[in-house]
Structure formats: structure tokens, C-alpha cells
Design a protein around this motif. Structure first.
Motif, PDB file in Angstrom:
ATOM      1  N   SER A  49       0.939  -1.213   0.011  1.00 61.70           N
ATOM      2  CA  SER A  49      -0.068   0.108   0.037  1.00 61.70           C
ATOM      3  C   SER A  49       0.922   1.245   0.006  1.00 61.70           C
ATOM      4  N   ASN A  50       0.250   2.484  -0.171  1.00 63.86           N
ATOM      5  CA  ASN A  50       1.011   3.825  -0.442  1.00 63.86           C
ATOM      6  C   ASN A  50       1.489   4.260   1.024  1.00 63.86           C
ATOM      7  N   VAL A  51       0.730   3.691   2.168  1.00 61.59           N
ATOM      8  CA  VAL A  51       1.220   3.929   3.411  1.00 61.59           C
ATOM      9  C   VAL A  51       1.656   2.588   4.305  1.00 61.59           C
ATOM     10  N   ILE A  52       2.998   2.665   4.668  1.00 65.85           N
ATOM     11  CA  ILE A  52       3.344   1.403   5.135  1.00 65.85           C
ATOM     12  C   ILE A  52       3.635   1.662   6.601  1.00 65.85           C
ATOM     13  N   VAL A  53       2.856   1.203   7.510  1.00 63.61           N
ATOM     14  CA  VAL A  53       2.881   1.370   9.097  1.00 63.61           C
ATOM     15  C   VAL A  53       4.063   0.432   9.551  1.00 63.61           C
ATOM     16  N   LYS A  54       5.104   0.839  10.147  1.00 61.69           N
ATOM     17  CA  LYS A  54       6.207   0.056  10.396  1.00 61.69           C
ATOM     18  C   LYS A  54       5.945  -0.400  11.881  1.00 61.69           C
ATOM     19  N   SER A  55       5.859   0.518  12.893  1.00 62.34           N
ATOM     20  CA  SER A  55       5.653  -0.023  14.237  1.00 62.34           C
ATOM     21  C   SER A  55       4.921   1.045  14.991  1.00 62.34           C
ATOM     22  N   VAL A  59       5.847   4.202  24.806  1.00 63.79           N
ATOM     23  CA  VAL A  59       7.011   5.219  25.489  1.00 63.79           C
ATOM     24  C   VAL A  59       6.188   5.590  26.801  1.00 63.79           C
ATOM     25  N   VAL A  60       7.238   5.276  27.910  1.00 65.16           N
ATOM     26  CA  VAL A  60       6.970   5.800  29.348  1.00 65.16           C
ATOM     27  C   VAL A  60       8.048   6.079  29.867  1.00 65.16           C
ATOM     28  N   ALA A  61       8.132   7.293  30.619  1.00 64.36           N
ATOM     29  CA  ALA A  61       9.433   7.773  31.186  1.00 64.36           C
ATOM     30  C   ALA A  61      10.005   7.066  32.012  1.00 64.36           C
ATOM     31  N   ASP A  62      11.520   6.983  32.110  1.00 65.63           N
ATOM     32  CA  ASP A  62      12.261   6.368  32.862  1.00 65.63           C
ATOM     33  C   ASP A  62      12.000   4.548  32.616  1.00 65.63           C
ATOM     34  N   ARG A  63      11.468   4.312  31.685  1.00 71.62           N
ATOM     35  CA  ARG A  63      11.318   2.588  31.137  1.00 71.62           C
ATOM     36  C   ARG A  63      11.831   2.451  29.894  1.00 71.62           C
ATOM     37  N   ASP A  64      12.239   1.535  29.529  1.00 70.33           N
ATOM     38  CA  ASP A  64      12.568   1.102  28.164  1.00 70.33           C
ATOM     39  C   ASP A  64      11.363   1.212  27.074  1.00 70.33           C
ATOM     40  N   ASP A  65      11.527   1.620  26.147  1.00 73.48           N
ATOM     41  CA  ASP A  65      10.350   1.466  25.076  1.00 73.48           C
ATOM     42  C   ASP A  65      10.071   0.296  24.690  1.00 73.48           C
ATOM     43  N   ILE A  66       8.816  -0.070  24.370  1.00 81.17           N
ATOM     44  CA  ILE A  66       8.388  -1.530  24.131  1.00 81.17           C
ATOM     45  C   ILE A  66       7.695  -1.204  22.497  1.00 81.17           C
ATOM     46  N   THR A  67       8.312  -1.786  21.496  1.00 80.97           N
ATOM     47  CA  THR A  67       7.753  -1.830  20.219  1.00 80.97           C
ATOM     48  C   THR A  67       7.388  -2.860  19.535  1.00 80.97           C
ATOM     49  N   LEU A  68       6.055  -2.574  19.024  1.00 78.96           N
ATOM     50  CA  LEU A  68       5.600  -3.837  18.080  1.00 78.96           C
ATOM     51  C   LEU A  68       5.858  -3.625  16.613  1.00 78.96           C
ATOM     52  N   ASP A  69       6.720  -4.666  16.110  1.00 81.39           N
ATOM     53  CA  ASP A  69       6.592  -4.686  14.628  1.00 81.39           C
ATOM     54  C   ASP A  69       5.534  -4.816  13.892  1.00 81.39           C
ATOM     55  N   LEU A  70       4.891  -3.845  12.950  1.00 83.84           N
ATOM     56  CA  LEU A  70       3.741  -4.205  12.328  1.00 83.84           C
ATOM     57  C   LEU A  70       3.949  -4.336  10.870  1.00 83.84           C
ATOM     58  N   THR A  71       5.160  -4.686  10.574  1.00 85.68           N
ATOM     59  CA  THR A  71       5.532  -5.131   8.931  1.00 85.68           C
ATOM     60  C   THR A  71       5.362  -6.494   8.535  1.00 85.68           C
ATOM     61  N   GLY A  72       5.247  -7.341   9.651  1.00 85.87           N
ATOM     62  CA  GLY A  72       4.675  -8.658   9.254  1.00 85.87           C
ATOM     63  C   GLY A  72       3.565  -9.118   9.547  1.00 85.87           C
TER      64      GLY A  72
END
Length: 182
Positions: A49-55, A59-72
């Protein structure tokens, strides 16, 4: 996000847009800003598609970011929920890329379900974007996780990324688990 009486503009190709209003200096400047390098360069085309949503990233202050990969394959995301401490403040960072054509009125929305019942709906107008090789990011405003014994538990988020023509670029479900502590 609907504005009463709003009608999406007719679709035009990138070429047509560049050739329109060439005598209007302010429109030429605006198009150059919107299109950037796409105005006169070969663009990266990843197919699809014309727009590819990657992830999407929690985001929480003082915590590691948690990322979901949306490409698969997004069908498994619901079974691996984000854990969020009750009453904490958080934001979502959405990373996406626009290729080939300008997209107008890009919207991210999600409905929150608890035990099959819709408990909340949110939508964010991201704006209009021209094609670029680089990814775009959008940060939602700060939100606060619910708190209390009744609020704790598993939630299902049904998310959608669409434009003002109602074209859905990606729809997916993911989980959120509100707990007393991390």
C-alpha cells in the motif's frame, strides 16, 4: 475523526499535483515542502500500500520503550500484550512511511475492549504527508493508564490507520495488560 460537511478532495497523481498552480508562488512553496525530495527524485517503493505502518511503540518515562513490529504478521500481537503499570503516564509513537502518492487526512484510531465490551475509543489526526524515503513518526498526547482493582487486567486494542478517503492501510489488534506494578 469526522468533520461534519467535510468532503475529501478528488484523488490526483503526484505528477498532476506538481503541474497544478505553477504560477502561484505560495502553493509551489507548500508543495515543495510537502513533497520534499519526491518532487524531483526517484522514490523508494517497497511495494504494497501507499502507506506502510512500520511500528507502534509504548513510551513511558524512565522505562525502556516497548515496540511492536507491524511490518509482518500482525495476527499474533493480541496474544503478546504490553504490560503497563496502573495510573502511569504513557504515549504511543507510531512509525510509518508514505510512498508513491500524497496521503491526505491520515488518522490513527483505536477502540479499547475489556472482556469483549468496548470501553474507550480514541482517534488522532496525523495530517497529510508526501512520499519520502525516510519514515515519519507521530507521538500521541500523554495518556494515563486506568487504576484500581476493577481496571486491572487484559485489554484488547483494535487499531486502524486510514485516510480521509476511508482507505484503511492497516488494521490490527494488540493487547494491553494493566497491572499493579511493572
Amino acid at each position: 475523526l469526522q468533520t461534519p460537511g467535510y468532503k475529501a478532495p478528488a484523488k490526483k497523481s503526484l505528477d498532476e499535483i506538481q503541474k497544478l498552480d505553477q504560477d502561484d508562488e505560495s502553493l509551489v512553496k507548500y508543495k515543495k515542502m510537502l513533497l520534499g525530495e519526491a518532487a524531483n527524485a526517484e522514490m523508494l517503493d517497497e511495494g504494497g500500500s501507499n502507506v506502510i505502518v512500520k511500528s507502534i511503540t509504548l513510551v513511558v518515562a524512565d522505562r525502556d520503550d516497548i515496540t511492536l513490529d507491524l511490518t509482518g504478521d500482525t495476527s499474533q500481537l493480541k496474544s503478546s500484550p504490553f504490560t503497563v503499570k496502573e495510573c502511569c503516564s504513557y504515549r504511543l509513537r507510531i512509525t510509518f512511511r508514505v510512498q508513491r502518492e500524497i496521503v491526505t487526512g491520515l488518522v490513527y484510531s483505536h477502540a479499547t475492549y475489556r472482556k469483549g465490551i468496548k470501553v474507550d475509543t480514541e482517534g488522532f489526526m496525523l495530517g497529510s504527508y508526501g512520499p519520502r524515503k525516510e519514515v515519519h513518526t507521530y507521538m500521541t498526547p500523554v495518556d494515563e493508564a486506568p487504576s484500581g482493582l476493577i481496571a486491572r487486567g487484559k485489554y484488547v486494542m483494535k487499531s486502524k490507520f486510514c485516510d480521509d478517503d476511508k482507505h484503511v492501510y492497516l488494521a490490527w489488534e494488540w493487547g494491553l495488560d494493566i497491572k499493579k506494578d511493572w
